[in-house]
Motif scaffolding. Structure first.
Motif, PDB file in Angstrom:
ATOM      1  N   UNK A 943     -42.366 -19.181 -30.820  1.00 52.42           N
ATOM      2  CA  UNK A 943     -41.547 -17.966 -31.664  1.00 52.42           C
ATOM      3  C   UNK A 943     -41.465 -16.608 -31.003  1.00 52.42           C
ATOM      4  N   UNK A 944     -41.580 -16.327 -30.509  1.00 52.92           N
ATOM      5  CA  UNK A 944     -41.598 -14.908 -30.193  1.00 52.92           C
ATOM      6  C   UNK A 944     -40.297 -14.777 -29.476  1.00 52.92           C
ATOM      7  N   UNK A 945     -39.923 -16.137 -28.863  1.00 52.14           N
ATOM      8  CA  UNK A 945     -38.474 -16.090 -27.969  1.00 52.14           C
ATOM      9  C   UNK A 945     -37.554 -16.432 -29.068  1.00 52.14           C
ATOM     10  N   UNK A 946     -37.987 -17.104 -30.072  1.00 48.77           N
ATOM     11  CA  UNK A 946     -37.401 -17.405 -30.744  1.00 48.77           C
ATOM     12  C   UNK A 946     -36.638 -16.433 -31.633  1.00 48.77           C
ATOM     13  N   UNK A 947     -37.187 -16.159 -32.020  1.00 45.50           N
ATOM     14  CA  UNK A 947     -36.885 -14.267 -32.444  1.00 45.50           C
ATOM     15  C   UNK A 947     -36.252 -12.715 -32.091  1.00 45.50           C
ATOM     16  N   UNK A 948     -35.941 -13.769 -31.168  1.00 45.00           N
ATOM     17  CA  UNK A 948     -35.545 -12.464 -29.937  1.00 45.00           C
ATOM     18  C   UNK A 948     -34.201 -13.138 -29.695  1.00 45.00           C
ATOM     19  N   UNK A 949     -34.507 -14.384 -30.129  1.00 45.64           N
ATOM     20  CA  UNK A 949     -32.708 -14.863 -29.467  1.00 45.64           C
ATOM     21  C   UNK A 949     -32.715 -15.817 -28.371  1.00 45.64           C
ATOM     22  N   UNK A 953     -35.615 -19.660 -23.801  1.00 44.15           N
ATOM     23  CA  UNK A 953     -37.103 -19.749 -23.213  1.00 44.15           C
ATOM     24  C   UNK A 953     -38.416 -19.644 -23.469  1.00 44.15           C
ATOM     25  N   UNK A 954     -37.700 -20.099 -25.216  1.00 43.76           N
ATOM     26  CA  UNK A 954     -38.493 -21.167 -26.428  1.00 43.76           C
ATOM     27  C   UNK A 954     -38.317 -22.054 -25.800  1.00 43.76           C
ATOM     28  N   UNK A 955     -36.990 -22.983 -25.962  1.00 42.12           N
ATOM     29  CA  UNK A 955     -37.717 -24.701 -25.108  1.00 42.12           C
ATOM     30  C   UNK A 955     -38.495 -24.728 -24.261  1.00 42.12           C
ATOM     31  N   UNK A 956     -37.885 -23.925 -23.019  1.00 44.73           N
ATOM     32  CA  UNK A 956     -39.121 -23.760 -22.085  1.00 44.73           C
ATOM     33  C   UNK A 956     -40.667 -23.798 -22.753  1.00 44.73           C
ATOM     34  N   UNK A 957     -40.690 -22.689 -23.100  1.00 44.77           N
ATOM     35  CA  UNK A 957     -42.123 -23.060 -24.091  1.00 44.77           C
ATOM     36  C   UNK A 957     -42.324 -23.682 -24.253  1.00 44.77           C
ATOM     37  N   UNK A 964     -48.874 -29.655 -21.782  1.00 49.05           N
ATOM     38  CA  UNK A 964     -50.423 -29.551 -21.483  1.00 49.05           C
ATOM     39  C   UNK A 964     -51.049 -30.953 -22.391  1.00 49.05           C
ATOM     40  N   UNK A 965     -50.968 -31.298 -22.914  1.00 48.11           N
ATOM     41  CA  UNK A 965     -51.271 -32.541 -24.023  1.00 48.11           C
ATOM     42  C   UNK A 965     -51.291 -31.953 -25.224  1.00 48.11           C
ATOM     43  N   UNK A 966     -51.257 -30.893 -25.979  1.00 46.28           N
ATOM     44  CA  UNK A 966     -51.499 -30.890 -27.236  1.00 46.28           C
ATOM     45  C   UNK A 966     -50.019 -30.779 -28.875  1.00 46.28           C
ATOM     46  N   UNK A 967     -49.121 -31.573 -27.957  1.00 43.07           N
ATOM     47  CA  UNK A 967     -48.284 -31.653 -28.739  1.00 43.07           C
ATOM     48  C   UNK A 967     -48.100 -31.299 -30.722  1.00 43.07           C
ATOM     49  N   UNK A 975     -43.711 -30.378 -35.498  1.00 45.72           N
ATOM     50  CA  UNK A 975     -42.518 -29.774 -35.894  1.00 45.72           C
ATOM     51  C   UNK A 975     -41.753 -29.545 -36.128  1.00 45.72           C
ATOM     52  N   UNK A 976     -41.326 -28.286 -34.708  1.00 53.04           N
ATOM     53  CA  UNK A 976     -40.643 -27.695 -33.568  1.00 53.04           C
ATOM     54  C   UNK A 976     -40.229 -28.558 -32.058  1.00 53.04           C
TER      55      UNK A 976
END
Length: 996
Positions: A943-949, A953-957, A964-967, A975-976
């Motif tokens: 979410x932080x990576x998305x906020x800064x554009x 990086x956001x997709x990688x996270x 991790x198995x917690x989707x 939703x993301x």
């Protein structure tokens, strides 16, 4: 009446019982005063046991006296038989499942084999066990076994990592019971859970129930049912004494005891209740005292321990070394690429829910993508054969990394029919089992990895067990591997998994294909799925087909098949009641009564009772009373009690008493006792005593207890004491407390203390407090003064003399109990463990107090545990500080916990920094938490990576979180992922193209 097996009447059995007790007393050269000191029984109880015209002594009294006289096991059993006949119960004891402990092989009970002694031929001979080193958890086990030997049912579950000595500790604890003729039952065949479900109700007294690897029982689909059966076994006096011993890995313990989210499902409620207060932690390593004891045994000639100490003295992990854990790990790391690939396939399969027995075809076909391209190109045609041979070689402890096993043949009739073309759930070829130590290692080190494509393909191709396939379906969904989840779900349904069939049916129903949905629900229902029957009934009801809905509801009501999910059980039991309610709400009273009576004719009187309640709530008391009478006539005890109350409320005391007496004549004395209490509250003490005495005459021991209180309030202490004693002799442990209290008031401190101790041993909180007060500082303390108790506890126990140590432990116990740790989970066992230095018990008590809203007490308990190095206690303290608005104090405590490796503390620190506007500090902390596996931190980072554009990086996270198995764990995360990759991800993490 003469007992056929012993040849005695109750009178002659009582005479013979006393004769044998007198003989034992003479041979032991003891006095009755000596017996009082040895048993803790009161002088009156001992005197009456020998008195010619006295009452029949209780079974617990006879057992305690026989133990004090040190009678042989055979003589003790004969005495107990005589007591049963004298008490009118006859000698109905039957062996039940299991065999004498002396005939059991510890290795057959899954104690890890360590070494063997060879005979002259050089062939392997008898398997050996190393000398045993007692540690702290053994003291608790020994105490439980002693109490079981004295006639009290007990349960202990050891919680610890793999190969830490849990099973061996249980084996050592039951050895004294072998001398007493106890049996041991290990539910195992055809599966552990099935054996437990079928035979737990056959377990007889003086039996050890061996639940090693308890996850196979409590984590099974029937786990809730098994937990309820074990609880019933432990709490039924006529079935005891029994000793239930189990072992669990910490991951399973946390899973079973985790509190459900508000409004969420609670699949382990009964298991959590069963485990509360009876678990004991087993440390991973030996402390200095245990190492010294092991060294002494080694120096005394124990070669197995001596050999292990050469490798494991530095870290103290002797049990793991003896069981072969380190050697297994070395074999994994140093193995050939092909062997390592097979082990990683097996690790992934087990952590994702595949059963113990892994088909060779699956393992071989799944391995290629685990190999580097270079290693793959160098494989020879016989690579698999060589790799399996390598992994079959045993290491220390006679274990192999991957062992070929032969599953036991199915010994039960087949279940509901399956399609003719459905694959067999039994593998057709060889199957293998991964070593426990490596399985747990894989669960830890590979928990955040998504298996490669060859794994999913091999699973879809070769696995045929419905549960394995459905588990993998769920795991694929949790990793956003939607395409594989879909195909695995189809195959699970094809193989007969009813949950998968229901899931597909719901998809069809949501898409508007009602016909297809009903077909799938019907297939699941035909295989015994209660959810499917209920869903079909709902579909028929929504379609306006009330007749069809009623037919299906009746089917659900008639089936009565078991289910591990309490929600489904409730649906099965309430299907007819729900249908009755539908008719009642629709204004069809005649139809509702007809259905209710039909249900009652089949033994379900709850429908009639529910209908009566509806009428009563609607103001139709006359109609309600008619229905209550119908339910009562068919044996519904709740209806009887309500009828008595209604008659009493209407002023018809005569009819109320008549109904209560009729119920008592049929074995239900509760109505009489409730009526007695109603009369007492109304001020009619004479009438209350009359009714209570009638209930007591029908065998209700609670009525004896109530009568004793009435006599006490009336000033008749002698009569009250007599009644308390009668109730206690009939097994009412609360009466022990009342009797002790009267003895204390009479100045008989010795007798009072013995009775308080008996009551405390049966779980009476007040008795424990009174006993602590007597023992800690007799005659010097005022009620409610906790200062001395807390002072003693705060100074610990290690430096005090033995006497003072004992007093300090009771002081802390009293302090904990006076703080009203009494809401179900804060029981005597938990308080005692805390008093004896178990910091985990202190933390548990603190959590209980915190949930009860007592932050001050919770904080004090957390602080005690934190002072002894418990990291979770620091985290709990920090949460209390944060809720109180002390952000600075909370942050300091979170940082201390984080410095000790607490991942949740890192996450909370990050949130505090983010709230304070320190984005850089927050991101650094989120990243630390994410590196330690905290999925929520990954989401916040993204979410932080998305906020800064930083979209890349956001997709990688997000992708990392999916791996991790917690989707599906967080709504925002799900939703993301759906927004980014609507068709899912491939196993390698690349987006899946559009598919149908």
């Amino acid at each position: 009446m003469r007992d056929e097996r012993t040849g005695h009447t109750p009178e002659s059995a009582l005479t013979e019982l006393r004769k044998r007790l007198e003989g034992g007393l003479a041979r032991a050269r003891l006095t009755k005063k000596d017996l009082v000191a040895r048993t803790g029984l009161s002088r009156t109880t001992v005197q009456l046991a020998f008195q010619t015209n006295g009452p029949v002594p209780s079974l617990q009294t006879v057992t305690a006296l026989a133990g004090a006289l040190r009678l042989p096991a055979g003589d003790r059993q004969e005495l107990e038989k005589m007591q049963r006949v004298a008490a009118g119960g006859g000698d109905a004891e039957r062996p039940g499942p299991g065999r004498p402990i002396g005939q059991c092989d510890p290795h057959a009970l899954e104690v890890h084999p360590v070494g063997t002694v060879r005979d002259g031929s050089g062939l392997p001979g008898q398997r050996l066990l190393p000398g045993y080193v007692f540690r702290e958890h053994d003291r608790i086990l020994t105490e439980a076994a002693r109490e079981a030997r004295e006639g009290y049912s007990r349960m202990v579950v050891l919680v610890g990592e793999s190969s830490t000595g849990k099973t061996r500790a249980c084996w050592e604890a039951v050895q004294p019971l072998a001398e007493q003729g106890w049996r041991l039952w290990h539910p195992f065949d055809p599966t552990r859970a099935e054996a437990a479900v079928e035979d737990l109700d056959l377990v007889g007294p003086r039996t050890v129930v061996w639940l090693n690897e308890a996850q196979h029982y409590l984590g099974d689909r029937a786990g809730e049912r098994i937990a309820a059966a074990v609880h019933h076994l432990l709490t039924s006096p006529q079935r005891g004494p029994v000793l239930v011993l189990g072992t669990l890995w910490p991951d399973y313990f946390r899973q079973y005891t985790a509190l459900p989210a508000p409004g969420g499902p609670d699949p382990h409620s009964r298991v959590r209740e069963l485990l509360a207060g009876c678990t004991v932690s087993v440390p991973d390593s030996f402390d200095s005292r245990a190492l010294a004891a092991a060294t002494a045994l080694a120096e005394g000639g124990d070669r197995l321990l001596a050999d292990s100490l050469t490798r494991a003295r530095a870290d103290g992990r002797l049990t793991q070394d003896l069981a072969g854990g380190p050697a297994l790990l070395k074999r994994y790391h140093a193995g050939s690429p092909a062997a390592k690939a097979l082990l990683e396939v097996a690790m992934d399969a087990r952590r994702l829910g595949v059963g113990l027995h892994l088909p060779q075809a699956f393992l071989t076909d799944a391995a290629p993508d685990y190999l580097h391209d270079t290693d793959w190109m160098q494989l020879t045609d016989d690579w698999a054969e060589k790799a399996y041979a390598e992994l079959a070689e045993q290491v220390h402890g006679n274990q192999a990394p991957l062992s070929r096993v032969t599953p036991r043949p199915q010994r039960r009739p087949p279940g509901p029919s399956t399609p003719a073309d459905a694959p067999s759930p039994q593998p057709s070829g060889p199957v293998f089992r991964l070593a426990d130590y490596l399985e747990q290692y894989g669960r830890t080190t590979r928990r955040h990895l998504c298996p490669p494509a060859s794994f999913w393909h091999a699973a879809h191709t070769h696995l045929a067990h419905p549960d394995d396939l459905y588990n993998l379906t769920s795991e694929a969904l949790d990793r956003h591997r939607l395409q594989w989840a879909h195909h695995l779900q189809l195959r699970a349904a094809h193989c007969g998994n009813t949950d998968a069939l229901c899931a597909l049916a719901r998809m069809r129903e949501k898409a508007g294909d009602r016909e297809g949905a009903e077909t799938l629900y019907r297939q699941a229902a035909d295989r015994g799925n209660a959810d499917a029957l209920y869903a079909l009934a709902q579909m028929r009801e929504k379609a306006g087909d009330r007749e069809g809905a009623e037919t299906l509801a009746r089917q659900a009501d008639d089936h009565g098949f078991p289910s591990a999910m309490s929600r489904l059980v409730g649906m099965q039991e309430n299907a007819m009641s729900h249908l009755v309610g539908m008719r009642e709400k629709a204004g069809d009273r005649v139809g509702a009564e007809t259905l209710a009576r039909q249900a009652a004719d089949r033994g379900n009187t709850d429908a009639l009772y529910a209908l009566a309640q509806m009428r009563e709530n609607a103001g139709d008391r006359e109609g309600a009373e008619t229905l209550y009478r119908q339910a009562a006539d068919q044996g519904n005890t709740s209806a009887v009690c309500r009828l008595v109350e209604m008659r009493e409320e209407a002023g018809d005391r005569e009819d109320a008493e008549t109904l209560a007496r009729q119920a008592a004549d049929h074995g239900n004395t509760n109505a009489l006792l409730r009526l007695a209490r109603t009369r007492e509250w109304a001020g009619d003490r004479e009438g209350a005593e009359t009714l209570a005495r009638q209930a007591a005459n029908h065998g209700n021991t609670n009525a004896l207890y109530a009568l004793a209180f009435m006599r006490e309030w009336a000033g008749d202490r002698e009569g009250a004491e007599t009644l308390f004693r009668q109730a206690a002799d009939h097994g009412n442990t609360d009466a022990l407390y009342g009797l002790a209290r009267m003895r204390e008031w009479a100045g008989d401190r010795e007798d009072a203390e013995a009775l308080f101790r008996q009551a405390a041993d049966h779980g009476n909180f007040n008795a424990l407090v009174r006993l602590a007060r007597i023992r800690v500082s007799p005659g010097t303390r005022e009620d409610g003064d906790e200062t001395l108790a807390q002072h003693a506890a705060d100074h610990g126990n290690t430096d005090a003399p033995a006497r003072l140590t004992w007093m300090h432990e009771w002081a802390l116990t009293e302090a904990l109990l006076q703080r009203k740790v009494r809401d179900g989970e804060g029981d005597v066992a938990l308080a005692r463990r805390a008093a004896e230095g178990d910091t985990s018990a202190l933390v548990r008590l603190a959590q209980i107090r915190e949930r009860a809203g007592d932050r001050e007490d919770a904080g004090a308990l957390y602080r005690q545990a934190a002072d002894h190095g418990h990291t979770d206690a620091l985290y709990g303290l920090a949460q209390i500080r944060e809720r109180a608005g002390d952000w600075e104090g909370a942050e300091a405590l979170y940082r201390q916990a984080a410095d000790h490796g607490h991942t949740d503390a890192l996450y909370r620190l990050a949130q505090i920094r983010e709230r304070a506007g320190d984005w850089e500090g927050a991101e650094a902390l989120y990243r630390q938490a994410a590196d330690h596996g905290h999925t929520d931190a990954l989401y916040d980072l993204a979410q932080i990576r998305e906020r800064v554009g930083d979209w890349e990086g956001a997709e990688a996270l997000y992708r990392q979180a999916a791996d991790h198995g917690d989707a599906q764990a967080l709504l925002g995360m799900a939703m993301a992922l759906k927004r980014l990759w609507p068709y899912g991800l491939d196993p390698d993490g690349t987006p899946t193209p559009e598919w149908q």
